[in-house]
Write an enzyme that holds these catalytic residues in place. Structure first.
Site, PDB file in Angstrom:
ATOM      1  N   CYS A  59       6.421  -9.927  -8.503  1.00  0.00           N
ATOM      2  CA  CYS A  59       6.280  -8.463  -8.474  1.00  0.00           C
ATOM      3  C   CYS A  59       5.313  -7.971  -9.559  1.00  0.00           C
ATOM      4  O   CYS A  59       5.619  -8.056 -10.749  1.00  0.00           O
ATOM      5  CB  CYS A  59       7.671  -7.851  -8.655  1.00  0.00           C
ATOM      6  SG  CYS A  59       7.704  -6.090  -8.982  1.00  0.00           S
ATOM      7  N   CYS A 108       6.672  -5.256 -11.817  1.00  0.00           N
ATOM      8  CA  CYS A 108       7.677  -5.847 -12.710  1.00  0.00           C
ATOM      9  C   CYS A 108       6.999  -6.493 -13.913  1.00  0.00           C
ATOM     10  O   CYS A 108       7.458  -6.356 -15.051  1.00  0.00           O
ATOM     11  CB  CYS A 108       8.504  -6.904 -11.973  1.00  0.00           C
ATOM     12  SG  CYS A 108       9.460  -6.299 -10.583  1.00  0.00           S
TER      13      CYS A 108
END
Length: 126
Positions: free
Chosen positions: A30, A33
């Site tokens: 991600c 993230c």
């Protein structure tokens, strides 16, 4: 490193403990993230009185599923065992710092009283 990796074995014990517990749900693949990771880590260094935890949603799918995590990163905040915040999306540092200040300022006696009031009242849906 001031953050802890949280697994299903320690999740409940961690989030129901006294004090503030922040949980970052993330995954290795991600991009947002990865961008949020250093911001979260910096906040953990500035706030040693708060537990900063990370949950890898790929490795801990049962927790992510049980909490209905649909987007990552998702940040959840618990205080004295009560969930106060849950929101997907990476926050910039200043927004995370502001959020932490707001959580620290909450009067938990008022929160507990409001929860008790809601659980004691009959439903309006009768």
């Amino acid at each position: 490193m001031a953050t802890i990796d949280l697994t299903s074995d320690a999740f409940e014990k961690t989030v129901t403990a006294d004090g503030i517990v922040m949980v970052d749900f993330w995954a290795e693949w991600c991009g947002p993230c990865k961008a949020f990771g250093p911001v979260y880590e910096a906040a953990s260094e500035k706030n040693p009185d708060i537990t900063f935890a990370k949950i890898d949603t790929e490795a801990q799918q049962e927790i992510a599923g049980a909490l209905e995590i649909r987007s990552i990163p998702t940040l959840m905040i618990f205080r004295d065992g009560i969930q106060l915040f849950s929101q997907p999306g990476a926050l910039p540092g200043h927004a995370l710092d502001d959020l932490i200040d707001q959580v620290k300022a909450i009067d938990m006696d008022e929160v507990r009283a409001e929860i008790a009031k809601q659980t004691d009242e009959p439903s309006d849906a009768d």
